[in-house]
Design a protein around this motif. Structure first.
Motif, short mmCIF file in Angstrom:
data_model
loop_
_atom_site.label_atom_id
_atom_site.label_comp_id
_atom_site.label_asym_id
_atom_site.label_seq_id
_atom_site.Cartn_x
_atom_site.Cartn_y
_atom_site.Cartn_z
N VAL A 170 -5.08 17.37 -5.10
CA VAL A 170 -5.90 16.24 -5.55
C VAL A 170 -5.05 14.98 -5.73
O VAL A 170 -5.43 13.89 -5.30
N SER A 171 -3.87 15.12 -6.33
CA SER A 171 -3.05 13.94 -6.54
C SER A 171 -2.39 13.47 -5.24
O SER A 171 -2.14 12.27 -5.07
N GLY A 172 -2.15 14.36 -4.32
CA GLY A 172 -1.55 13.97 -3.04
C GLY A 172 -2.50 13.20 -2.15
O GLY A 172 -2.07 12.46 -1.25
N SER A 173 -3.78 13.36 -2.38
CA SER A 173 -4.75 12.66 -1.54
C SER A 173 -4.64 11.14 -1.70
O SER A 173 -4.87 10.40 -0.73
N THR A 174 -4.25 10.66 -2.86
CA THR A 174 -4.11 9.22 -3.04
C THR A 174 -2.96 8.68 -2.19
O THR A 174 -3.05 7.57 -1.65
N GLY A 175 -1.90 9.44 -2.07
CA GLY A 175 -0.79 9.03 -1.21
C GLY A 175 -1.20 8.99 0.26
O GLY A 175 -0.80 8.10 1.01
N ILE A 176 -2.01 9.96 0.67
CA ILE A 176 -2.49 9.99 2.05
C ILE A 176 -3.42 8.81 2.30
O ILE A 176 -3.35 8.17 3.36
N TYR A 177 -4.28 8.49 1.35
CA TYR A 177 -5.17 7.34 1.50
C TYR A 177 -4.37 6.05 1.65
O TYR A 177 -4.70 5.19 2.47
N SER A 178 -3.33 5.89 0.87
CA SER A 178 -2.52 4.67 0.96
C SER A 178 -1.80 4.59 2.30
O SER A 178 -1.65 3.51 2.88
N LEU A 179 -1.37 5.73 2.84
CA LEU A 179 -0.73 5.74 4.16
C LEU A 179 -1.73 5.33 5.24
O LEU A 179 -1.40 4.53 6.13
N ILE A 180 -2.94 5.84 5.16
CA ILE A 180 -3.97 5.49 6.15
C ILE A 180 -4.29 4.00 6.07
O ILE A 180 -4.41 3.32 7.10
N ILE A 181 -4.41 3.46 4.87
CA ILE A 181 -4.68 2.02 4.72
C ILE A 181 -3.53 1.20 5.30
O ILE A 181 -3.76 0.18 5.98
N ALA B 220 0.83 -1.21 0.00
CA ALA B 220 0.00 0.00 0.00
C ALA B 220 0.86 1.25 0.00
O ALA B 220 0.50 2.26 -0.61
N LEU B 221 2.01 1.21 0.66
CA LEU B 221 2.88 2.38 0.69
C LEU B 221 3.57 2.63 -0.65
O LEU B 221 4.01 3.75 -0.91
N ILE B 222 3.64 1.62 -1.49
CA ILE B 222 4.20 1.83 -2.83
C ILE B 222 3.33 2.81 -3.60
O ILE B 222 3.81 3.53 -4.48
N ALA B 223 2.05 2.87 -3.26
CA ALA B 223 1.15 3.80 -3.93
C ALA B 223 1.53 5.25 -3.67
O ALA B 223 1.09 6.14 -4.39
N GLY B 224 2.36 5.52 -2.68
CA GLY B 224 2.81 6.88 -2.43
C GLY B 224 3.87 7.36 -3.41
O GLY B 224 4.15 8.56 -3.49
N VAL B 225 4.45 6.46 -4.15
CA VAL B 225 5.49 6.83 -5.11
C VAL B 225 4.90 7.59 -6.29
O VAL B 225 5.45 8.60 -6.74
N GLY B 226 3.76 7.15 -6.78
CA GLY B 226 3.13 7.79 -7.94
C GLY B 226 2.78 9.25 -7.71
O GLY B 226 3.13 10.11 -8.53
N PRO B 227 2.09 9.57 -6.62
CA PRO B 227 1.79 10.98 -6.36
C PRO B 227 3.04 11.84 -6.20
O PRO B 227 3.07 12.99 -6.63
N GLY B 228 4.09 11.27 -5.60
CA GLY B 228 5.32 12.04 -5.44
C GLY B 228 5.96 12.39 -6.78
O GLY B 228 6.39 13.52 -7.01
#
Length: 85
Positions: free
Chosen positions: A66-77, A24-32
């Motif tokens: 808007v794009s950073g919210s997906t990284g935050i969602y993955s961190l919460i998950i 799930a944390l890999i999903a933070g790479v895309g928004p970055g």
């Protein structure tokens, strides 16, 4: 069907939760990457048209939120998976 003892089943679930949280944390790479790309393009646009600086920066910041919210969602998950909430 394989029968596991409760201790083994709990260990398997814990390990699976840690692996899933890492994925799930890999999903933070895309928004970055996307935010860096947007900032670079905005810098180029401001350099070409300095009079449109306010509109360009406002649009860039809105897109980054808007794009950073997906990284935050993955961190919460990931936190939910690690702590079993």
């Amino acid at each position: 069907m394989i029968e596991f003892s409760p201790e083994v089943a709990e260990s398997i679930i814990t390990i699976a939760s840690f692996v899933a949280s890492g994925l799930a944390l890999i999903a933070g790479v895309g928004p970055g990457i996307g935010m860096g790309y947007a900032a670079g393009k905005a810098t180029t646009a401001v350099r070409r048209q300095p009079e449109a600086r306010g509109a360009i920066i406002t649009t860039m910041l809105l897109g980054q939120v808007v794009s950073g919210s997906t990284g935050i969602y993955s961190l919460i998950i990931a936190i939910f998976l690690i702590f079993g909430i």
